[in-house]
Design an enzyme around this catalytic site. Structure first.
Site, PDB file in Angstrom:
ATOM      1  CD  GLU A  17      13.358  43.680  55.181  1.00  0.00           C
ATOM      2  OE1 GLU A  17      13.652  44.829  54.796  1.00  0.00           O
ATOM      3  OE2 GLU A  17      12.778  42.847  54.449  1.00  0.00           O
TER       4      GLU A  17
ATOM      5  CD  GLU B 142      10.537  59.454  55.182  1.00  0.00           C
ATOM      6  OE1 GLU B 142      11.341  59.186  56.100  1.00  0.00           O
ATOM      7  OE2 GLU B 142      10.878  59.585  54.003  1.00  0.00           O
TER       8      GLU B 142
HETATM    9  C1  LIG Z   1      11.933  55.706  46.390  1.00  0.00           C
HETATM   10  C2  LIG Z   1      12.901  56.078  47.462  1.00  0.00           C
HETATM   11  C3  LIG Z   1      12.939  57.388  47.934  1.00  0.00           C
HETATM   12  C4  LIG Z   1      13.862  57.749  48.927  1.00  0.00           C
HETATM   13  N1  LIG Z   1      13.886  59.065  49.339  1.00  0.00           N
HETATM   14  C5  LIG Z   1      14.791  59.438  50.283  1.00  0.00           C
HETATM   15  C6  LIG Z   1      14.883  60.816  50.678  1.00  0.00           C
HETATM   16  O1  LIG Z   1      14.174  61.685  50.174  1.00  0.00           O
HETATM   17  N2  LIG Z   1      15.814  61.153  51.600  1.00  0.00           N
HETATM   18  C7  LIG Z   1      16.633  60.229  52.177  1.00  0.00           C
HETATM   19  O2  LIG Z   1      17.436  60.604  53.040  1.00  0.00           O
HETATM   20  N3  LIG Z   1      16.585  58.909  51.815  1.00  0.00           N
HETATM   21  C8  LIG Z   1      15.680  58.504  50.880  1.00  0.00           C
HETATM   22  N4  LIG Z   1      15.617  57.181  50.490  1.00  0.00           N
HETATM   23  C9  LIG Z   1      16.563  56.217  51.057  1.00  0.00           C
HETATM   24  C10 LIG Z   1      15.921  55.237  52.042  1.00  0.00           C
HETATM   25  O3  LIG Z   1      15.594  55.876  53.253  1.00  0.00           O
HETATM   26  C11 LIG Z   1      16.929  54.093  52.249  1.00  0.00           C
HETATM   27  O4  LIG Z   1      17.053  53.404  51.007  1.00  0.00           O
HETATM   28  C12 LIG Z   1      16.492  53.137  53.325  1.00  0.00           C
HETATM   29  O5  LIG Z   1      16.531  53.744  54.580  1.00  0.00           O
HETATM   30  C13 LIG Z   1      17.385  51.858  53.340  1.00  0.00           C
HETATM   31  O6  LIG Z   1      18.716  52.186  53.393  1.00  0.00           O
HETATM   32  P1  LIG Z   1      19.770  51.506  52.395  1.00  0.00           P
HETATM   33  O7  LIG Z   1      19.237  51.683  51.013  1.00  0.00           O
HETATM   34  O8  LIG Z   1      21.120  52.068  52.710  1.00  0.00           O
HETATM   35  O9  LIG Z   1      19.725  49.959  52.738  1.00  0.00           O
HETATM   36  P2  LIG Z   1      20.430  49.222  53.962  1.00  0.00           P
HETATM   37  O10 LIG Z   1      20.180  49.999  55.219  1.00  0.00           O
HETATM   38  O11 LIG Z   1      21.847  48.940  53.608  1.00  0.00           O
HETATM   39  O12 LIG Z   1      19.604  47.881  54.042  1.00  0.00           O
HETATM   40  C14 LIG Z   1      19.874  46.754  53.185  1.00  0.00           C
HETATM   41  C15 LIG Z   1      18.948  45.612  53.611  1.00  0.00           C
HETATM   42  O13 LIG Z   1      19.253  45.204  54.965  1.00  0.00           O
HETATM   43  C16 LIG Z   1      18.074  45.249  55.772  1.00  0.00           C
HETATM   44  N5  LIG Z   1      18.414  45.693  57.131  1.00  0.00           N
HETATM   45  C17 LIG Z   1      19.244  46.719  57.467  1.00  0.00           C
HETATM   46  N6  LIG Z   1      19.297  46.860  58.809  1.00  0.00           N
HETATM   47  C18 LIG Z   1      18.478  45.907  59.331  1.00  0.00           C
HETATM   48  C19 LIG Z   1      18.105  45.551  60.666  1.00  0.00           C
HETATM   49  N7  LIG Z   1      18.594  46.212  61.719  1.00  0.00           N
HETATM   50  N8  LIG Z   1      17.223  44.516  60.825  1.00  0.00           N
HETATM   51  C20 LIG Z   1      16.717  43.848  59.746  1.00  0.00           C
HETATM   52  N9  LIG Z   1      17.049  44.136  58.466  1.00  0.00           N
HETATM   53  C21 LIG Z   1      17.901  45.159  58.260  1.00  0.00           C
HETATM   54  C22 LIG Z   1      17.173  46.264  55.087  1.00  0.00           C
HETATM   55  O14 LIG Z   1      15.807  46.057  55.420  1.00  0.00           O
HETATM   56  C23 LIG Z   1      17.463  46.009  53.615  1.00  0.00           C
HETATM   57  O15 LIG Z   1      16.704  44.928  53.149  1.00  0.00           O
HETATM   58  C24 LIG Z   1      14.737  56.789  49.487  1.00  0.00           C
HETATM   59  C25 LIG Z   1      14.710  55.462  48.997  1.00  0.00           C
HETATM   60  C26 LIG Z   1      13.808  55.111  48.000  1.00  0.00           C
HETATM   61  C27 LIG Z   1      13.796  53.695  47.508  1.00  0.00           C
END
Ligand SMILES: Cc1cc2nc3c(=O)[nH]c(=O)nc-3n(C[C@H](O)[C@H](O)[C@H](O)COP(=O)(O)OP(=O)(O)OC[C@H]3O[C@@H](n4cnc5c(N)ncnc54)[C@H](O)[C@@H]3O)c2cc1C
Length: 401
Positions: free
Chosen positions: A363, A233
């Site tokens: 991040e 990916e």
């Molecule tokens: C346009 C788009 C397309 C997507 N398509 C898919 C898809 O097809 N399939 C799929 O499964 N998912 C998909 N996603 C989801 C995407 O993978 C997640 O949004 C992403 O992994 C972040 O997870 P979260 O939104 O739960 O945020 P969280 O994990 O809750 O993170 C919130 C904040 O905390 C920070 N953070 C979290 N953990 C840490 C750490 N250990 N160290 C430092 N900072 C940290 C993050 O950087 C972020 O700023 C998509 C998202 C978008 C925006």
């Protein structure tokens, strides 16, 4: 003319014959037709194995095709996840039957794929996922919810990761499955994002029976399978193959600044210089990855560098274009102005923040680069050896289960 030049010439001729139709290829059904034609012409799955429907050619031919396609906007968006992530995962770790069954229809656009990893309580920490699959005779029964699934409303199949053993630590009790998205137990609900469109969806699984031969990789080996998909990916997004919506190139931004007489303004100059450096770093880094791919090397964790560079470039170029256009960037009736396309800028402004999240946040990319490319000490993970059942994650936070 050598074979490679001939291949590129054939691609160029094929694409220009159809160039007029790209503008009118709208809708997923039309895009599917385009993919089938692309495959018949020998330009879909260029480097993929011949026995599964690919062309069996090299990275050089793939680059030649991309060169020939420059300037054309091909209707490939619905296939980005299948071509960039699901297909390569199946080719790497799928069974012989899975490769023979799924890869050719994927390359022909007959079957569209999505990737179901993220959940409301598991994004960056995807190993905390709670969707579960329980073995029941000749099938696994899946229940749970996924979210942010790109393109799922158009998909025929998807790769799902689900919890198959809650009694072992979180990374060890996950399995990857192929899911038939038309199964009556699968409900897909599109989510509207701030572009005004529905790029992604939430998905609910209610007693979905998945045959045993739909497991991808090992039972409880889904974490390794998921890492395989995520590596593909990041390379796919980072190299721009998954499609991006950049507001404007450095050249277009500079042209606009010149038209406005702003090139003497130190803050504009500094912003433009920063973008120029970012664009050069991105191009040179990807050129290096291509050279390495030619020599048979996979970028591994370094794909995260491309992904991070592209996310920054997308955000910063959208912000720079908006600064230069001022209020025009938000005017839907404004078409173009001094080298910048106002509509594309407005689209890029609303799309760009998603680039810093989808495929792993900036991040998380920095963590991966720090730990796995630079060899810095790992982030402490106090939950690594605790059975998943005992972790306070997702809905287990509230219920204690
Ligand atoms: C346009 C788009 C397309 C997507 N398509 C898919 C898809 O097809 N399939 C799929 O499964 N998912 C998909 N996603 C989801 C995407 O993978 C997640 O949004 C992403 O992994 C972040 O997870 P979260 O939104 O739960 O945020 P969280 O994990 O809750 O993170 C919130 C904040 O905390 C920070 N953070 C979290 N953990 C840490 C750490 N250990 N160290 C430092 N900072 C940290 C993050 O950087 C972020 O700023 C998509 C998202 C978008 C925006």
């Amino acid at each position: 003319m050598d074979e490679l030049a001939e291949f590129q010439e054939r691609a160029r001729a094929w694409l220009s014959e159809r160039s007029a139709s790209f503008e009118t290829v709208s809708g997923v059904a039309k895009a599917r037709e385009f993919m089938a034609e692309l495959h018949d012409a020998g330009f879909s799955g260029i480097t993929w194995p011949k026995e599964y429907g690919g062309q069996g050619l090299g990275v050089a031919e793939e680059r030649a095709f991309h060169k020939a396609a420059e300037g054309h906007s091909l209707p490939l968006a619905p296939f980005g996840i299948g071509l960039g992530m699901c297909g390569p995962t199946l080719v790497s770790i799928g069974t012989e039957e899975q490769k023979r069954r799924y890869v050719r229809p994927l390359l022909r656009g007959e079957e569209i794929w999505c990737q179901m990893f993220s959940e409301p309580g598991a994004g960056s920490d995807v190993a905390s996922l709670q969707t579960k699959a329980v073995l029941d005779g000749d099938a696994w029964v899946v229940n749970g919810q996924k979210v942010w699934t790109t393109g799922a409303q158009f998909c025929d199949y998807g790769l799902l990761v689900a919890r198959t053993d809650p009694d072992v630590p979180k990374h060890r009790g996950i399995t990857m499955f192929v899911i038939d998205m038309h199964d009556p137990g699968v409900t897909v609900r599109p989510l509207r994002d701030m572009t005004g469109l529905s790029h992604f969806n939430e998905i609910f699984f209610d007693d979905v029976r998945v045959p045993l031969d739909q497991v991808v990789g090992e039972v409880n080996g889904g974490w390794q399978a998921a890492v395989t998909t995520l590596l593909h990916e990041r390379v796919s997004i980072g190299t721009g193959r998954a499609g991006t919506q950049r507001a404007a190139s450095f050249e277009a931004l500079a042209e606009r600044a010149r038209a406005e007489g702003l090139t003497g303004d130190p803050s504009v100059r500094e912003g433009l210089l920063d973008l120029y450096l970012q664009e050069r770093a991105f191009d040179l880094f990807n050129a290096r990855l291509s050279q390495e791919a030619k020599a048979g090397l996979h970028p591994g964790a370094r794909g995260s560098i491309s992904k991070l560079l592209l996310a920054r470039l997308t955000l910063d170029s959208a912000a720079a274009a908006a600064d230069l256009l001022g209020p025009l960037a938000y005017d839907p009736l404004e078409e173009s102005s001094g080298g910048l396309d106002a509509e594309a800028t407005a689209r890029a402004l609303t799309w760009a923040p998603g680039m810093a999240l989808g495929g792993g946040t900036n991040e998380i990319m920095r963590n991966i680069i720090g730990e796995r490319v630079l060899g810095l000490p790992r982030e402490p993970q106090v939950d690594r050896e605790i059975p998943f059942r005992d972790l306070k994650v997702g809905t287990q936070k509230e219920t204690g289960r």
